[in-house]
Design a protein around this motif. Structure first.
Motif, PDB file in Angstrom:
ATOM      1  N   VAL A 101      14.399  11.658   2.077  1.00 55.77           N
ATOM      2  CA  VAL A 101      15.297  11.091   1.073  1.00 55.77           C
ATOM      3  C   VAL A 101      14.782   9.739   0.595  1.00 55.77           C
ATOM      4  O   VAL A 101      14.742   9.466  -0.605  1.00 55.77           O
ATOM      5  CB  VAL A 101      16.733  10.947   1.626  1.00 55.77           C
ATOM      6  CG1 VAL A 101      17.645  10.286   0.586  1.00 55.77           C
ATOM      7  CG2 VAL A 101      17.299  12.305   2.032  1.00 55.77           C
ATOM      8  N   TYR A 102      14.384   8.878   1.538  1.00 53.78           N
ATOM      9  CA  TYR A 102      13.959   7.531   1.125  1.00 53.78           C
ATOM     10  C   TYR A 102      12.464   7.415   0.842  1.00 53.78           C
ATOM     11  O   TYR A 102      11.929   6.307   0.684  1.00 53.78           O
ATOM     12  CB  TYR A 102      14.412   6.460   2.114  1.00 53.78           C
ATOM     13  CG  TYR A 102      13.872   6.525   3.519  1.00 53.78           C
ATOM     14  CD1 TYR A 102      12.514   6.366   3.792  1.00 53.78           C
ATOM     15  CD2 TYR A 102      14.734   6.682   4.600  1.00 53.78           C
ATOM     16  CE1 TYR A 102      12.023   6.372   5.090  1.00 53.78           C
ATOM     17  CE2 TYR A 102      14.258   6.708   5.896  1.00 53.78           C
ATOM     18  CZ  TYR A 102      12.917   6.547   6.132  1.00 53.78           C
ATOM     19  OH  TYR A 102      12.431   6.557   7.423  1.00 53.78           O
ATOM     20  N   SER A 103      11.782   8.520   0.754  1.00 54.57           N
ATOM     21  CA  SER A 103      10.395   8.490   0.312  1.00 54.57           C
ATOM     22  C   SER A 103      10.304   7.837  -1.073  1.00 54.57           C
ATOM     23  O   SER A 103      11.134   8.087  -1.941  1.00 54.57           O
ATOM     24  CB  SER A 103       9.843   9.915   0.249  1.00 54.57           C
ATOM     25  OG  SER A 103       8.705   9.988  -0.573  1.00 54.57           O
ATOM     26  N   ARG A 104       9.316   6.989  -1.277  1.00 59.61           N
ATOM     27  CA  ARG A 104       9.161   6.309  -2.569  1.00 59.61           C
ATOM     28  C   ARG A 104       9.061   7.313  -3.716  1.00 59.61           C
ATOM     29  O   ARG A 104       9.635   7.105  -4.783  1.00 59.61           O
ATOM     30  CB  ARG A 104       7.931   5.399  -2.547  1.00 59.61           C
ATOM     31  CG  ARG A 104       8.142   4.088  -1.811  1.00 59.61           C
ATOM     32  CD  ARG A 104       6.919   3.195  -1.857  1.00 59.61           C
ATOM     33  NE  ARG A 104       7.207   1.889  -1.301  1.00 59.61           N
ATOM     34  CZ  ARG A 104       7.230   1.623  -0.008  1.00 59.61           C
ATOM     35  NH1 ARG A 104       6.959   2.580   0.859  1.00 59.61           N
ATOM     36  NH2 ARG A 104       7.507   0.405   0.419  1.00 59.61           N
ATOM     37  N   ARG A 105       8.314   8.372  -3.502  1.00 61.40           N
ATOM     38  CA  ARG A 105       8.151   9.364  -4.565  1.00 61.40           C
ATOM     39  C   ARG A 105       9.484  10.048  -4.865  1.00 61.40           C
ATOM     40  O   ARG A 105       9.836  10.256  -6.033  1.00 61.40           O
ATOM     41  CB  ARG A 105       7.108  10.406  -4.145  1.00 61.40           C
ATOM     42  CG  ARG A 105       6.906  11.547  -5.132  1.00 61.40           C
ATOM     43  CD  ARG A 105       6.175  11.110  -6.383  1.00 61.40           C
ATOM     44  NE  ARG A 105       6.093  12.168  -7.386  1.00 61.40           N
ATOM     45  CZ  ARG A 105       5.163  13.126  -7.413  1.00 61.40           C
ATOM     46  NH1 ARG A 105       4.217  13.173  -6.478  1.00 61.40           N
ATOM     47  NH2 ARG A 105       5.151  14.028  -8.380  1.00 61.40           N
ATOM     48  N   GLY A 114      19.048   1.260   6.780  1.00 64.97           N
ATOM     49  CA  GLY A 114      20.457   1.583   7.004  1.00 64.97           C
ATOM     50  C   GLY A 114      21.443   0.626   6.376  1.00 64.97           C
ATOM     51  O   GLY A 114      22.627   0.633   6.736  1.00 64.97           O
ATOM     52  N   THR A 115      21.002  -0.189   5.417  1.00 63.63           N
ATOM     53  CA  THR A 115      21.912  -1.149   4.783  1.00 63.63           C
ATOM     54  C   THR A 115      22.424  -0.670   3.424  1.00 63.63           C
ATOM     55  O   THR A 115      23.156  -1.391   2.750  1.00 63.63           O
ATOM     56  CB  THR A 115      21.207  -2.505   4.598  1.00 63.63           C
ATOM     57  OG1 THR A 115      20.025  -2.321   3.801  1.00 63.63           O
ATOM     58  CG2 THR A 115      20.833  -3.099   5.949  1.00 63.63           C
ATOM     59  N   VAL A 141      14.735   2.170  -1.497  1.00 62.20           N
ATOM     60  CA  VAL A 141      13.929   2.672  -0.383  1.00 62.20           C
ATOM     61  C   VAL A 141      14.151   1.802   0.850  1.00 62.20           C
ATOM     62  O   VAL A 141      14.370   2.316   1.963  1.00 62.20           O
ATOM     63  CB  VAL A 141      12.434   2.704  -0.761  1.00 62.20           C
ATOM     64  CG1 VAL A 141      11.575   2.945   0.482  1.00 62.20           C
ATOM     65  CG2 VAL A 141      12.174   3.783  -1.803  1.00 62.20           C
ATOM     66  N   ARG A 142      14.109   0.510   0.655  1.00 59.96           N
ATOM     67  CA  ARG A 142      14.275  -0.418   1.785  1.00 59.96           C
ATOM     68  C   ARG A 142      15.663  -0.297   2.409  1.00 59.96           C
ATOM     69  O   ARG A 142      15.804  -0.248   3.641  1.00 59.96           O
ATOM     70  CB  ARG A 142      14.033  -1.855   1.294  1.00 59.96           C
ATOM     71  CG  ARG A 142      14.075  -2.892   2.408  1.00 59.96           C
ATOM     72  CD  ARG A 142      13.677  -4.267   1.896  1.00 59.96           C
ATOM     73  NE  ARG A 142      14.606  -4.784   0.886  1.00 59.96           N
ATOM     74  CZ  ARG A 142      14.348  -4.847  -0.416  1.00 59.96           C
ATOM     75  NH1 ARG A 142      13.177  -4.413  -0.880  1.00 59.96           N
ATOM     76  NH2 ARG A 142      15.247  -5.331  -1.252  1.00 59.96           N
TER      77      ARG A 142
END
Length: 384
Positions: free
Chosen positions: A64-68, A113-114, A107-108
């Motif tokens: 899910v949080y992959s940059r692509r 988790g924020t 992404v960060r």
């Protein structure tokens, strides 16, 4: 992720056929059609087809949080510059101007988790064919991007086992396909119709039951937590803000998939009972060959413990039969009560070109059927 463990799939009737055709050409399996190549590798698709260990998917949040994944999702949600802004008043153009900065931030936040979704702005839009208005939620662009990324990751997992004759908000199928199926059954003699209307469906889906159904296939606690956050996003209506305790927000990108996940067991239940059910989102009909068969289907909908356990303990107590009629003349079969398939449309569908024309065409197509005998229409209203 363990994709080397073959899992014997649980047999379910009416699963989507891999060799489904449209316009005479063979189509990809629907789960492959919705699998984004930057998310779903060949190895993952093979694991999906063979079955993963324990039948559940682990460690999906990194997809899910992959940059692509986030970048592609952000580009997708900003493609239509006419989209309204959410509570932060950031338009698609403004978000796109800061695309790299915004996607890196998402992404960060997702990684550490924020991330927390902002409130959804609620507006009311006209309901086609009615004086009523329906609520529509407008998430922020950033939250739409995360929802799109989440959908891109989990959709193939559920799409693979969705029932064949569910047509709403799914790849390679839509309103016209549902209409063709109804037409096919009518011509085969399935002229006794039970029409079911789930009143307030999208606003009343129980969160705990929905999460439990998602958890049958996904064990990643952070993905489940992300879904839970979207279900409980604050709703900003005028100057008032409140937190929903049930339902999926209309207008949210993830809502169509979640609503199909929740009703999928019902699709399979009716197929197991031998009934021909055609569903588009929360609208569905059961087409039968005789009045007796239709009464049997109706009794299952009204009093079955299966139906009650699927949709909630209060449902059966509130079932009402509004109309029961027969006719044998040659007037057109007025099935407008069956569709309006776009009556519960979500925000992305509402902005599609010619939506009103499609809805009118769908209703007109059904009204155009003539000469069917002994048609019984039982309208069932089910309130959660």
């Amino acid at each position: 992720m363990d994709d080397g463990m073959n899992q014997t799939p649980e047999e379910q009737p009416s699963a989507v056929h891999d060799n489904a055709k449209q316009g005479g050409e063979a189509l990809l399996p629907s789960y492959r059609a919705c699998a984004k190549p930057w998310v779903w590798t060949d190895r993952m698709l093979t694991a999906l087809e063979k079955g993963v260990k324990g039948g559940k998917w682990f460690s999906l949040i990194d997809k899910v949080y992959s940059r692509r994944t986030i970048a592609e999702a952000a580009l997708w949600v900003t493609r239509d510059k006419r989209k309204a802004s959410g509570v932060d008043h950031v338009s698609p153009e403004q978000f796109e101007e800061r695309l790299l900065e915004e996607t890196e931030k998402l992404v960060r936040q997702l990684k550490d988790g924020t991330y927390h979704p902002q409130a959804i702005r609620r507006v009311y839009i006209p309901k086609p064919g009615s004086l009523e208005k329906r609520p529509l939620g407008i998430p922020t662009i950033r939250d739409r991007a995360v929802q799109a990324a989440l959908r891109d990751v989990i959709e193939p997992i559920f799409e693979k086992d969705f029932a064949e004759h569910s047509y709403g908000f799914r790849p390679q199928r839509g309103c016209k396909d549902a209409l063709r199926r109804v037409d096919h059954l009518l011509k085969k003699g399935y002229t006794h119709i039970v029409d079911v209307d789930l009143k307030g469906y999208f606003d009343t889906i129980p969160h705990d039951r929905l999460i439990a159904r998602v958890a049958k296939k996904i064990s990643d606690s952070r993905v489940l937590q992300l879904i839970q956050m979207f279900l409980t996003q604050g709703i900003l209506e005028g100057l008032s803000e409140w937190t929903p305790e049930q339902g999926t927000p209309q207008g949210a990108i993830i809502s169509p998939l979640l609503s199909n996940i929740y009703l999928d067991p019902l699709d399979h239940l009716m197929a197991e009972q031998g009934f021909e059910m055609v569903r588009y989102a929360d609208d569905f009909v059961i087409l039968c060959r005789s009045r007796e068969e239709a009464e049997q289907a109706l009794s299952i909908v009204r009093v079955s413990d299966h139906f009650e356990s699927l949709l909630g303990h209060e449902v059966v107590q509130r079932v009402q039969v509004d109309v029961a009629q027969q006719r044998t003349d040659d007037r057109p079969l007025g099935c407008s009560l069956f569709w309006s398939p776009f009556g519960q449309a979500f925000q992305d569908s509402l902005s599609e070109k010619h939506l009103d024309e499609l809805e009118y065409s769908a209703v007109a197509d059904l009204r155009g059927h003539a000469g069917h005998e002994a048609v019984m229409r039982d309208r069932v209203e089910v309130s959660f």
